[in-house]
Design an enzyme around this catalytic site. Structure first.
Site, PDB file in Angstrom:
ATOM      1  N   GLU A 209     -64.999 -12.007 -94.379  1.00  0.00           N
ATOM      2  CA  GLU A 209     -64.211 -11.157 -93.494  1.00  0.00           C
ATOM      3  C   GLU A 209     -65.138 -10.113 -92.906  1.00  0.00           C
ATOM      4  O   GLU A 209     -66.112  -9.701 -93.532  1.00  0.00           O
ATOM      5  CB  GLU A 209     -63.110 -10.478 -94.326  1.00  0.00           C
ATOM      6  CG  GLU A 209     -62.181  -9.579 -93.575  1.00  0.00           C
ATOM      7  CD  GLU A 209     -61.137  -8.916 -94.481  1.00  0.00           C
ATOM      8  OE1 GLU A 209     -60.350  -8.125 -93.938  1.00  0.00           O
ATOM      9  OE2 GLU A 209     -61.121  -9.163 -95.699  1.00  0.00           O
TER      10      GLU A 209
ATOM     11  N   GLU B 295     -78.323 -11.838 -87.288  1.00  0.00           N
ATOM     12  CA  GLU B 295     -77.462 -11.691 -88.464  1.00  0.00           C
ATOM     13  C   GLU B 295     -76.141 -11.014 -88.096  1.00  0.00           C
ATOM     14  O   GLU B 295     -75.084 -11.418 -88.566  1.00  0.00           O
ATOM     15  CB  GLU B 295     -78.175 -10.914 -89.573  1.00  0.00           C
ATOM     16  CG  GLU B 295     -79.238 -11.703 -90.301  1.00  0.00           C
ATOM     17  CD  GLU B 295     -78.680 -12.776 -91.228  1.00  0.00           C
ATOM     18  OE1 GLU B 295     -77.464 -12.777 -91.527  1.00  0.00           O
ATOM     19  OE2 GLU B 295     -79.477 -13.630 -91.669  1.00  0.00           O
TER      20      GLU B 295
END
Length: 140
Positions: A104, A54
């Site tokens: 972002e 992740e």
């Protein structure tokens, strides 16, 4: 026999970068806001492998896990469903770049974290900072 129902397993990673900075991602999907990199554990995957995956998917960083901070399981921690999150502290080098579920990714100084943070991530970051400074973890 029916499958037992229960919380969904997830991971979150407090990624430390040189210069006493921590990485957060701006979420692409609801709930909105800045959060720790993390997500759901895949079938057949360990929580450690999920945390590294992740982190890489959302930030582009290769993380070395150093500590299991805590397991967060308050049923209210995620407005979408009950999750149980193993939270790790890890280190990386380089600058993060948002990808996958992250619009972002950015490194923040501890004293300049954005607010509010998604989920219970402000609490997690407070626990992580206390652990890094004092070596003490929260108590059950």
């Amino acid at each position: 026999m029916p499958e037992p129902k229960g919380p969904s397993p997830t991971v979150d990673v407090v990624i430390l970068l040189p210069g006493d900075r921590v990485v957060l991602v701006r979420r692409k999907y609801p709930p909105p806001g800045w959060a720790l990199p993390g997500g759901f554990v895949d079938v057949g995957e360990t929580v450690e492998a999920a945390a590294v995956r992740e982190a890489r998917e959302e930030t582009g960083l290769e993380v070395t896990l150093e500590h299991l901070l805590w397991v967060y399981s308050d049923p209210r921690r995620d407005p979408r469903r009950h999750t149980l999150s193993a939270v790790f502290i890890g280190r990386a080098a380089g600058e993060p770049k948002g990808a996958d579920d992250a619009d972002e990714a950015r490194a923040f100084a501890w004293g300049a974290l954005p607010s509010p943070l998604a989920f219970d991530h402000a609490e997690i970051l407070g626990d992580a900072r206390r652990f890094l400074l004092t070596g003490t973890r929260r108590r059950p």
